[in-house]
Design a protein around this motif. Sequence first.
Motif, PDB file in Angstrom:
ATOM      1  N   ASP A 269       0.834  -1.210   0.000  1.00 44.40           N
ATOM      2  CA  ASP A 269       0.000   0.000   0.000  1.00 44.40           C
ATOM      3  C   ASP A 269       0.863   1.253   0.000  1.00 44.40           C
ATOM      4  O   ASP A 269       0.566   2.226  -0.700  1.00 44.40           O
ATOM      5  CB  ASP A 269      -0.930   0.008   1.215  1.00 44.40           C
ATOM      6  N   ARG A 270       1.940   1.239   0.763  1.00 40.95           N
ATOM      7  CA  ARG A 270       2.848   2.390   0.792  1.00 40.95           C
ATOM      8  C   ARG A 270       3.481   2.597  -0.583  1.00 40.95           C
ATOM      9  O   ARG A 270       3.537   3.729  -1.087  1.00 40.95           O
ATOM     10  CB  ARG A 270       3.933   2.188   1.841  1.00 40.95           C
ATOM     11  N   GLN A 271       3.944   1.506  -1.172  1.00 40.76           N
ATOM     12  CA  GLN A 271       4.565   1.617  -2.493  1.00 40.76           C
ATOM     13  C   GLN A 271       3.571   2.158  -3.511  1.00 40.76           C
ATOM     14  O   GLN A 271       3.927   2.953  -4.390  1.00 40.76           O
ATOM     15  CB  GLN A 271       5.081   0.250  -2.932  1.00 40.76           C
TER      16      GLN A 271
ATOM     17  N   ILE B 168      13.208 -29.465 -15.620  1.00 40.18           N
ATOM     18  CA  ILE B 168      13.481 -28.550 -16.729  1.00 40.18           C
ATOM     19  C   ILE B 168      12.592 -27.322 -16.682  1.00 40.18           C
ATOM     20  O   ILE B 168      13.057 -26.180 -16.848  1.00 40.18           O
ATOM     21  CB  ILE B 168      13.308 -29.276 -18.083  1.00 40.18           C
ATOM     22  N   GLU B 169      11.293 -27.517 -16.437  1.00 45.16           N
ATOM     23  CA  GLU B 169      10.361 -26.393 -16.385  1.00 45.16           C
ATOM     24  C   GLU B 169      10.553 -25.585 -15.106  1.00 45.16           C
ATOM     25  O   GLU B 169      10.707 -26.157 -14.018  1.00 45.16           O
ATOM     26  CB  GLU B 169       8.914 -26.887 -16.454  1.00 45.16           C
ATOM     27  N   ARG B 170      10.551 -24.273 -15.250  1.00 43.70           N
ATOM     28  CA  ARG B 170      10.610 -23.404 -14.075  1.00 43.70           C
ATOM     29  C   ARG B 170       9.276 -23.408 -13.348  1.00 43.70           C
ATOM     30  O   ARG B 170       8.221 -23.618 -13.960  1.00 43.70           O
ATOM     31  CB  ARG B 170      10.940 -21.971 -14.503  1.00 43.70           C
ATOM     32  N   PRO B 171       9.265 -23.171 -12.028  1.00 45.71           N
ATOM     33  CA  PRO B 171       7.991 -23.001 -11.323  1.00 45.71           C
ATOM     34  C   PRO B 171       7.185 -21.854 -11.926  1.00 45.71           C
ATOM     35  O   PRO B 171       7.751 -20.866 -12.411  1.00 45.71           O
ATOM     36  CB  PRO B 171       8.424 -22.683  -9.889  1.00 45.71           C
ATOM     37  N   LYS B 172       5.857 -22.007 -11.878  1.00 48.28           N
ATOM     38  CA  LYS B 172       4.974 -21.022 -12.500  1.00 48.28           C
ATOM     39  C   LYS B 172       4.012 -20.434 -11.483  1.00 48.28           C
ATOM     40  O   LYS B 172       3.465 -21.155 -10.640  1.00 48.28           O
ATOM     41  CB  LYS B 172       4.171 -21.662 -13.634  1.00 48.28           C
ATOM     42  N   TRP B 173       3.826 -19.121 -11.580  1.00 44.61           N
ATOM     43  CA  TRP B 173       2.825 -18.430 -10.771  1.00 44.61           C
ATOM     44  C   TRP B 173       1.421 -18.815 -11.221  1.00 44.61           C
ATOM     45  O   TRP B 173       1.184 -19.080 -12.402  1.00 44.61           O
ATOM     46  CB  TRP B 173       2.958 -16.916 -10.946  1.00 44.61           C
ATOM     47  N   ASN B 174       0.482 -18.794 -10.291  1.00 47.06           N
ATOM     48  CA  ASN B 174      -0.923 -18.765 -10.655  1.00 47.06           C
ATOM     49  C   ASN B 174      -1.240 -17.355 -11.138  1.00 47.06           C
ATOM     50  O   ASN B 174      -0.855 -16.376 -10.480  1.00 47.06           O
ATOM     51  CB  ASN B 174      -1.805 -19.133  -9.460  1.00 47.06           C
ATOM     52  N   PRO B 175      -1.895 -17.209 -12.283  1.00 45.56           N
ATOM     53  CA  PRO B 175      -2.073 -15.871 -12.883  1.00 45.56           C
ATOM     54  C   PRO B 175      -2.708 -14.854 -11.954  1.00 45.56           C
ATOM     55  O   PRO B 175      -2.270 -13.698 -11.906  1.00 45.56           O
ATOM     56  CB  PRO B 175      -2.955 -16.154 -14.107  1.00 45.56           C
ATOM     57  N   ASP B 176      -3.739 -15.233 -11.207  1.00 45.70           N
ATOM     58  CA  ASP B 176      -4.395 -14.272 -10.311  1.00 45.70           C
ATOM     59  C   ASP B 176      -3.448 -13.813  -9.215  1.00 45.70           C
ATOM     60  O   ASP B 176      -3.442 -12.636  -8.833  1.00 45.70           O
ATOM     61  CB  ASP B 176      -5.661 -14.892  -9.696  1.00 45.70           C
ATOM     62  N   SER B 177      -2.649 -14.727  -8.695  1.00 49.77           N
ATOM     63  CA  SER B 177      -1.692 -14.382  -7.643  1.00 49.77           C
ATOM     64  C   SER B 177      -0.616 -13.442  -8.197  1.00 49.77           C
ATOM     65  O   SER B 177      -0.218 -12.488  -7.530  1.00 49.77           O
ATOM     66  CB  SER B 177      -1.043 -15.624  -7.073  1.00 49.77           C
ATOM     67  N   TYR B 178      -0.147 -13.741  -9.395  1.00 50.57           N
ATOM     68  CA  TYR B 178       0.863 -12.867 -10.010  1.00 50.57           C
ATOM     69  C   TYR B 178       0.326 -11.454 -10.173  1.00 50.57           C
ATOM     70  O   TYR B 178       1.025 -10.480  -9.861  1.00 50.57           O
ATOM     71  CB  TYR B 178       1.284 -13.429 -11.360  1.00 50.57           C
ATOM     72  N   LYS B 179      -0.904 -11.364 -10.632  1.00 46.67           N
ATOM     73  CA  LYS B 179      -1.496 -10.038 -10.837  1.00 46.67           C
ATOM     74  C   LYS B 179      -1.606  -9.277  -9.516  1.00 46.67           C
ATOM     75  O   LYS B 179      -1.331  -8.083  -9.443  1.00 46.67           O
ATOM     76  CB  LYS B 179      -2.875 -10.189 -11.470  1.00 46.67           C
ATOM     77  N   ARG B 180      -1.974  -9.989  -8.438  1.00 43.36           N
ATOM     78  CA  ARG B 180      -2.198  -9.342  -7.154  1.00 43.36           C
ATOM     79  C   ARG B 180      -0.901  -8.997  -6.426  1.00 43.36           C
ATOM     80  O   ARG B 180      -0.788  -7.952  -5.807  1.00 43.36           O
ATOM     81  CB  ARG B 180      -3.074 -10.232  -6.280  1.00 43.36           C
ATOM     82  N   ILE B 181       0.084  -9.903  -6.505  1.00 43.13           N
ATOM     83  CA  ILE B 181       1.288  -9.763  -5.696  1.00 43.13           C
ATOM     84  C   ILE B 181       2.417  -9.070  -6.444  1.00 43.13           C
ATOM     85  O   ILE B 181       3.148  -8.256  -5.881  1.00 43.13           O
ATOM     86  CB  ILE B 181       1.756 -11.146  -5.194  1.00 43.13           C
ATOM     87  N   VAL B 182       2.576  -9.381  -7.722  1.00 43.78           N
ATOM     88  CA  VAL B 182       3.717  -8.879  -8.482  1.00 43.78           C
ATOM     89  C   VAL B 182       3.345  -7.647  -9.301  1.00 43.78           C
ATOM     90  O   VAL B 182       4.009  -6.611  -9.214  1.00 43.78           O
ATOM     91  CB  VAL B 182       4.282  -9.965  -9.412  1.00 43.78           C
ATOM     92  N   ALA B 183       2.275  -7.753 -10.083  1.00 43.67           N
ATOM     93  CA  ALA B 183       1.938  -6.677 -11.013  1.00 43.67           C
ATOM     94  C   ALA B 183       1.553  -5.386 -10.309  1.00 43.67           C
ATOM     95  O   ALA B 183       1.698  -4.305 -10.864  1.00 43.67           O
ATOM     96  CB  ALA B 183       0.804  -7.113 -11.934  1.00 43.67           C
ATOM     97  N   THR B 184       1.095  -5.467  -9.039  1.00 41.30           N
ATOM     98  CA  THR B 184       0.673  -4.269  -8.312  1.00 41.30           C
ATOM     99  C   THR B 184       1.781  -3.688  -7.452  1.00 41.30           C
ATOM    100  O   THR B 184       1.550  -2.725  -6.735  1.00 41.30           O
ATOM    101  CB  THR B 184      -0.545  -4.578  -7.416  1.00 41.30           C
ATOM    102  N   ASN B 185       2.976  -4.278  -7.482  1.00 37.68           N
ATOM    103  CA  ASN B 185       4.085  -3.785  -6.645  1.00 37.68           C
ATOM    104  C   ASN B 185       5.140  -3.084  -7.501  1.00 37.68           C
ATOM    105  O   ASN B 185       5.304  -3.389  -8.650  1.00 37.68           O
ATOM    106  CB  ASN B 185       4.723  -4.936  -5.880  1.00 37.68           C
TER     107      ASN B 185
END
Length: 453
Positions: free
Chosen positions: A115-117, A436-453
């Motif tokens: 929220d501060r960011q 071989i495959e990298r771990p993957k975010w769940n799209p909703d979580s990525y949007k909430r945690i990463v895309a908003t920061n």
Amino acid sequence: MCLAGQTRLIEPISHVSRRLGLKPAGDNGTFIQRYAIDKVQIVADSSTAFVHSTTNTTLKYGTDFIFADNMFENGDYAGDLVLVSGPVSGTVTADTASLAGKVLILASPRLRGADRQRVFSWKPAGVILLTGAPDSIWQQIASRNNRPQLRDPSRAPGGPVVLGVRLGSLQPLIAGLGGDLAAAQAATAFAAKSLGAPLHVHARIEPVERNSAPNVVAILEGSDPTLKNEYVVFSAHMDHVGVAGPKGSGGCRAQGADSICNGADDDGSGTVAVVEIAEAFAGLKPRPKRSIIFLNVSGEEKGLWGSAYFAEHPTVPLSNVVADLNIDMIGRNWKDTIVAIGKEHSDLGATLNRVGAAHPELNMRPIDDIWPDENFYYRSDHFNFARKGVPILFFFSGTHADYHRPSDSPDKIDAEKESRVARLIFYLGLDVANTIERPKWNPDSYKRIVATN
């Protein structure tokens, strides 16, 4: 353990890393990455705030307001007052471009983390946080604000000036300018109302001490010619809250004659687990395909400082870090379960369930976050990786009666239980390092945690 005392711990960790054949990944070919921790002090007599309006109100530092954030630079800050109603969380969809250069009065009482960011990203000239603290509490707050304070090393000085203002000092002014503070505090939807008057803040601060604190970073190079350029991180924090009493922190209080806040579980347990996991990986033949980073950070108790610094100044490309497995307080409580916070946010959760089921001999079942209201996801070092887009899991056995107390002592650690937790985390990290495959975010979580920061 206080920041100043950590040299006694980091040298043995560095020696172990060297003995295991790990590569140094700190500063200048060492295992140590250092970051600045400067102390600053408000120049009380030179700091004031005043509003140009029909009343020409003046607010006095220490009496009416304090600086709630010490990251500002010396200078004069000014902007039109805007009363902000409703939540400032990720649900804000309104156009906030018009808030640049304004001084925002937040009806919401707290401003933390994401929220501060978010509010700072609106580029206001200033932010006002309101407090209804009674006189006795306010005097303590103002007294603490006058003392030398550490600056957050993960943030560059500059940006908006943040004031904590007494409700009784500002409420009449807000009302006189046509604002309805009670309605703003009760609002459930975001809104911003201009009050039609500028606030001017004369802010003065000076450095009083310069120091630094360490992270310990070691790498086990992977065996695959391509995948060795990607990394799995095992992290834990090696600091605690120091000595109890007036100069202590983290709410620690002396128990009788014992004033040393040991931090055996918080987070000696995690620090030891990272070292033991490093030793297990170093003995593997062949080595895992991906490289492994063993990261023990400082400053977690101060505000995730060390991990924030590493995330902002990584010693390997952060885009090549495929996962962070963070370990904080795994030496107490239940024998047969471990909470893995963040399971729902990426496919690391499913991988952990599979790995746990494949090792019944551990008698250690990973379970979901059972304290969602405590917001532990945002309270340990993994969050600084998550906000940068790195999938994480946070292994945590919960708090207890000895949390942030001198009684968090080594004799209370369940070493046998902790060894099984560490083995589970080792097997998980090995799986991630070899897949071989990298771990993957769940799209909703990525949007909430990463895309908003």
